[in-house]
Design a protein around this motif. Structure first.
Motif, short mmCIF file in Angstrom:
data_model
loop_
_atom_site.label_atom_id
_atom_site.label_comp_id
_atom_site.label_asym_id
_atom_site.label_seq_id
_atom_site.Cartn_x
_atom_site.Cartn_y
_atom_site.Cartn_z
N VAL A 576 0.86 -1.19 0.00
CA VAL A 576 0.00 0.00 0.00
C VAL A 576 0.89 1.23 0.00
CG1 VAL A 576 -1.76 1.29 1.25
CG2 VAL A 576 -1.83 -1.21 1.23
N LYS A 577 0.69 2.13 -0.96
CA LYS A 577 1.39 3.42 -0.99
C LYS A 577 0.38 4.54 -0.75
CE LYS A 577 5.06 2.00 -4.20
NZ LYS A 577 5.68 2.24 -5.53
N HIS A 578 0.73 5.43 0.14
CA HIS A 578 -0.16 6.54 0.48
C HIS A 578 0.47 7.84 -0.02
CE1 HIS A 578 -1.98 9.26 3.83
NE2 HIS A 578 -2.63 9.39 2.69
N LEU A 579 -0.25 8.61 -0.82
CA LEU A 579 0.24 9.86 -1.36
C LEU A 579 -0.77 10.97 -1.14
CD1 LEU A 579 0.66 7.43 -3.81
CD2 LEU A 579 2.38 9.11 -4.43
N THR A 580 -0.27 12.19 -1.03
CA THR A 580 -1.13 13.37 -0.98
C THR A 580 -0.64 14.36 -2.04
OG1 THR A 580 0.28 14.34 0.73
CG2 THR A 580 -1.68 13.13 1.46
N ALA A 581 -1.50 15.32 -2.43
CA ALA A 581 -1.17 16.29 -3.48
C ALA A 581 -0.19 17.34 -2.96
CB ALA A 581 -2.43 16.94 -3.99
N ASP A 582 0.86 17.63 -3.75
CA ASP A 582 1.84 18.66 -3.40
C ASP A 582 1.53 19.90 -4.24
OD1 ASP A 582 3.95 20.23 -2.79
OD2 ASP A 582 5.51 18.85 -3.50
N LEU A 583 0.95 20.89 -3.62
CA LEU A 583 0.57 22.10 -4.34
C LEU A 583 1.40 23.32 -3.93
CD1 LEU A 583 -3.31 21.72 -4.18
CD2 LEU A 583 -1.75 20.94 -5.96
N ASP A 584 2.52 23.09 -3.25
CA ASP A 584 3.34 24.20 -2.74
C ASP A 584 4.45 24.61 -3.69
OD1 ASP A 584 1.81 24.25 -0.43
OD2 ASP A 584 3.06 22.73 0.54
N HIS A 585 4.59 23.96 -4.83
CA HIS A 585 5.61 24.31 -5.81
C HIS A 585 4.97 25.01 -7.00
CE1 HIS A 585 7.57 21.17 -3.41
NE2 HIS A 585 8.72 21.76 -3.76
N LYS A 669 -9.68 21.56 -2.29
CA LYS A 669 -10.35 20.31 -2.65
C LYS A 669 -9.34 19.22 -2.99
CE LYS A 669 -13.83 18.38 -5.76
NZ LYS A 669 -14.77 18.66 -6.87
N VAL A 670 -8.32 19.61 -3.79
CA VAL A 670 -7.30 18.62 -4.17
C VAL A 670 -6.46 18.23 -2.97
CG1 VAL A 670 -5.27 18.21 -5.58
CG2 VAL A 670 -7.25 19.38 -6.56
N LYS A 671 -6.12 19.22 -2.13
CA LYS A 671 -5.27 18.93 -0.97
C LYS A 671 -5.96 17.98 0.01
CE LYS A 671 -2.79 22.03 1.06
NZ LYS A 671 -2.35 23.27 1.74
N SER A 672 -7.30 17.97 0.01
CA SER A 672 -8.02 17.11 0.95
C SER A 672 -8.06 15.65 0.51
CB SER A 672 -9.46 17.62 1.11
OG SER A 672 -10.20 17.43 -0.09
N LYS A 673 -7.70 15.37 -0.73
CA LYS A 673 -7.77 14.02 -1.24
C LYS A 673 -6.60 13.17 -0.75
CE LYS A 673 -11.49 14.74 -3.65
NZ LYS A 673 -12.77 14.11 -3.25
N GLN A 674 -6.88 11.88 -0.51
CA GLN A 674 -5.86 10.90 -0.10
C GLN A 674 -5.74 9.89 -1.24
OE1 GLN A 674 -4.32 11.24 2.96
NE2 GLN A 674 -5.56 13.08 3.31
N PHE A 675 -4.53 9.69 -1.71
CA PHE A 675 -4.29 8.78 -2.82
C PHE A 675 -3.64 7.50 -2.30
CE2 PHE A 675 -4.40 13.07 -4.41
CZ PHE A 675 -5.14 12.99 -5.57
N TYR A 676 -4.23 6.35 -2.67
CA TYR A 676 -3.69 5.07 -2.23
C TYR A 676 -3.47 4.17 -3.44
CZ TYR A 676 -4.88 6.47 2.50
OH TYR A 676 -4.95 7.12 3.69
N GLU A 677 -2.23 3.75 -3.60
CA GLU A 677 -1.91 2.79 -4.66
C GLU A 677 -1.74 1.42 -4.02
OE1 GLU A 677 1.17 3.34 -8.03
OE2 GLU A 677 2.08 1.92 -6.62
#
Length: 787
Positions: A576-585, A669-677
């Motif tokens: 399981v890989k857990h990712l979140t959106a990086d919007l600070d760049h 909205k994007v920052k609140s999403k949790q991405f799981y691979e």
């Protein structure tokens, strides 16, 4: 052409052998040549074809039971209708009582070893097969309708009757058989029919089944079904009408296939009056009471009475006879039609059968009618005979109490289960008339599945006995592969008969209904199969094709894996890989150059040659449209011939992509999403839907279901991305144990340690010791059980 089992299994094996290095083992390919080719008798949709046909055999039988000598003597007139397109020169009949003969039994032997304990019963059983005996059918004579003898030959449990002239399509042939046989002690020698002797009162209980010479099935898909009867694979039988007269001791009570034609003559006036009252009763009424049965046990009337029964459009006829029987009855209604539900039982079973049997019969025919077709017969009967066996409108069951009338919970539910199961066989195979000799699972498996649904609707806490829930088949599926066999194995060759013929097919159907198709789709398709093949002879292909056809679900992957294969289910959650959106760049500019799709030179600088184009160019008889009409020349015609210079930079296409800036709302909205691979692997081999239980950090849960087709492009490994609104605490595959996964230790993230059976037992003992003994019902129950 009908494809045999060995050929089908061989072809299935070739599917995988032909693709040894592919990620496709053909699990999702069509069954294709594994199934017989559709034709005008059986269509590709699974329905009977426009030229479907089947034979018919009508019987008029008279028989007499000699209780003292345990002998049955009979004479039958058979009218055989040839509805096939073929000319017949002989007929095959079944002599199943030859199973007990020392001379004419099938003699199919298995390996054997020295037993730990040699019992008298085992010695007697071996003596039946090794020493001479007078069991088996004695054929006195066979004649045509005019009394002329017919030639016949007996081969073990089958008899061939030579026809005096060719029986052409559309013709009938009438002949007569006189016969007799010595009835065997069923409790000593086994078998489905015979007698049970009660030494304490000197009386008999006769279960007369497979008792008369019966026509074999002649069908479009295999010709004569005359495989020998060994006692394992059951029956393939032809529909017809029966009139049967049974002469027995005058105080015997008979329950039989069909409707009794002369109750007023064989019952006392009081009993007949009760029978009339029972026609509209709300509760079972005793037609023959317990007190009357007990009185008959003592008197033993030596006079004779003849009971007459008729049954239309049935494949068989069976009957039970004893002076020990209590008889009760009440009506049930199926779509407005009255069905008399009846039970027969001795005093040993009275506390259970008087309370439950007839009501269980009524519940069964109503519930099966809901899931298949309306019960078409006027009677359904349950007979307590210390066994479990089914026939049209009548079945023999078990369920006796202790001498004081008490019974355990296991005895109660065992009795209810066997009554439901055996009464349910009226539908499979008595009406939907599959070939039991070939495919035990088509009647036992399908019937066990509907039995499970019927038990659940009797009592939602009905103890599960392995005929429905997926988890109940796991121990069997865990066995080494050399101890497993496909469901499609022939009845005579099955090693683990219970799991293979009953529980695995029943479990598979329940998985289709609850997990793969859903109840609405499954129920419609299954009812369509029952409707199409009621009073006909279906094959497995007819079931598989109908279920596909009526649901718009291609289930070939399931039939292939669950019915033709032996692979278990073992889906593993590997990572399981857990990712979140990086919007600070800052936004990223991506510059991509895409080349035109043009021929590229080979390493030697030459362009690849096309042999077809070369031969066309050198053939003087070929002219090209663009040569004939120069108006067809354009930029690309010239470019392909080098008339326009080869300059890749000039014709390159530039695509510039920018990540567009987001407003604050979109960013949040994007920052609140949790991405799981998630990465999965199929370790067992059998593909199955992936059922995921997500447990979030706020304590809430969600079930997500991914159809089995997700494996179709790679049957071994799968990577899939999921987007969630909340952070996940844990993940579990198949949380309700719906897929028969044999290893749950690889189903969780984070990994959950599974306690061993020893650890569970140790923890239980520690709990018991921590409870004061005087208030410890669990410990008291354990001690009582051990005692």
């Amino acid at each position: 052409m009908f494809l045999g089992f060995c050929s089908a299994e061989w072809l299935l094996a070739q599917d995988i052998k032909n693709n040894p290095n592919s990620n496709h083992g053909n699990k999702f390919e069509a069954l294709g040549t594994i199934l017989p080719s559709p034709n005008e008798y059986r269509t590709a949709s699974g329905a009977p074809g426009p030229k479907y046909w089947q034979q018919k055999a009508d019987y008029d039988i008279q028989c007499s039971l000699d209780e003292d000598q345990q002998r049955l003597t009979g004479s039958e007139t058979i009218t055989y209708s040839n509805n096939s397109p073929n000319e017949l020169t002989y007929l095959w009949l079944q002599l199943d009582e030859n199973e007990h003969s020392s001379k004419n039994n099938a003699n199919y032997q298995d390996g054997s070893a020295l037993p730990n304990v040699v019992s008298d019963q085992a010695i007697d059983h071996m003596a039946v097969s090794k020493e001479g005996n007078d069991y088996g059918v004695n054929i006195v004579k066979i004649t045509d309708a005019l009394g002329k003898p017919l030639q016949h030959m007996i081969n073990k449990t089958m008899m061939r009757v030579e026809l005096p002239t060719v029986l052409k399509p559309g013709q009938k042939f009438i002949f007569r058989i006189d016969w007799n046989y010595h009835i065997s002690d069923r409790m000593k020698y086994g078998g489905r029919g015979g007698y049970e002797y009660f030494a304490e009162d000197g009386n008999y209980l006769f279960t007369m089944s497979q008792w008369y010479p019966r026509l074999c099935v002649y069908s479009d898909f295999q010709g004569w079904q005359n495989n020998q009867f060994t006692g394992r694979g059951e029956f393939a039988l032809t529909f017809g009408n029966f009139k049967v007269q049974m002469t027995v001791p005058a105080d015997h009570v008979i329950g039989a296939t069909g409707e009794c034609q002369n109750y007023q003559q064989v019952l006392t006036p009081t009993q007949f009056s009760r029978w009339q009252q029972a026609q509209t009763a709300k509760e079972p009424i005793e037609i023959v009471t317990l007190a009357e049965a007990k009185a008959s046990e003592i008197k033993k009337n030596k006079a004779k009475k003849t009971w007459i029964f008729k049954a239309d459009n049935v494949r068989d006829f069976a009957w039970g006879s004893s002076r020990r029987f209590v008889m009760d009855a009440m009506p049930a209604y199926v779509e407005g039609k009255k069905v008399m539900c009846m039970s027969y039982y001795g005093k040993e079973a009275y506390p259970l059968y008087r309370k439950f049997s007839t009501k269980a019969v009524a519940h069964t025919i109503k519930t099966y009618s809901h899931f298949t077709i309306p019960f078409p017969y006027p009677v359904a009967q349950s007979v307590e005979a210390s066994n479990g066996m089914e026939y049209p409108m009548i079945c023999f069951n078990y369920g006796r109490t202790e001498k004081d009338g008490s019974y355990s919970e296991a005895t109660k539910y065992g009795m209810l289960g066997v009554v439901i199961h055996e009464v349910g066989h009226n539908f499979f195979p008595m009406i939907i008339n599959s070939d039991e000799r070939q495919w035990s699972w088509m009647d036992e498996g399908l019937n066990s599945f509907i039995e499970y649904l019927t038990e659940e609707l009797w009592d939602n806490k009905f103890p599960v006995r392995g005929k429905g829930p997926a988890w109940a088949i796991v121990d069997y599926m865990k066995l080494p592969k050399d101890q497993l066999e496909p469901i499609m194995t022939n009845s005579e060759n099955i090693i683990n008969f219970g799991p293979n013929a009953y529980t695995k097919p029943a479990t598979g159907l329940n998985m289709l209904r609850e997990t793969i198709m859903g109840r609405e789709l499954f129920d419609y398709a299954f009812k369509e199969y029952a409707r199409r093949w009621a009073f006909k002879h279906p094959t497995p292909a007819d079931l598989f094709r109908t279920m596909n056809d009526a649901s718009a679900e291609n289930l070939d992957w399931f039939w292939r894996g669950w019915f033709y294969g032996i692979d278990p289910v073992d889906l593993s959650l590997d990572s399981v890989k857990h990712l979140t959106a990086d919007l600070d760049h800052p936004p990223v500019k991506v510059d991509t150059t895409i080349m035109k799709n043009i021929d590229k030179p080979m390493p030697d600088g030459k362009f690849p040659q096309d042999v077809s184009k070369e031969r066309n160019r050198n053939d003087k008889n070929i002219s090209f449209a663009t040569d004939k009409d120069t108006a067809l020349h354009d930029f690309y015609w010239k470019y392909s011939r080098g008339i326009i210079p080869y300059d890749t930079t000039k014709y390159a296409q530039h695509i510039t992509q920018y990540d567009e800036p987001m407003d604050d709302a979109a960013r949040e909205k994007v920052k609140s999403k949790q991405f799981y691979e998630l990465q999965f692997s199929n370790k067992g081999g059998l593909v199955m839907p992936i059922i995921i239980e997500w447990t979030y950090k706020d304590g809430s849960k969600e079930i997500e279901r991914i159809p089995a087709q997700v494996w179709r492009k790679n049957e071994s490994h799968l990577t899939k991305l999921f987007v969630k609104d909340k952070e996940v605490e844990s993940i579990k595959l198949d949380p309700k144990r719906e897929t028969a996964d044999i290893d749950e230790s690889n189903n969780s993230w984070p990994t959950v340690t599974t306690e061993s059976k020893f650890q569970v037992f140790k923890a239980k003992q520690q709990l018991l010791r921590s409870i004061p003994q005087t208030n410890n019902p669990m410990q008291q129950a354990q001690e009582k059980k051990a005692f």
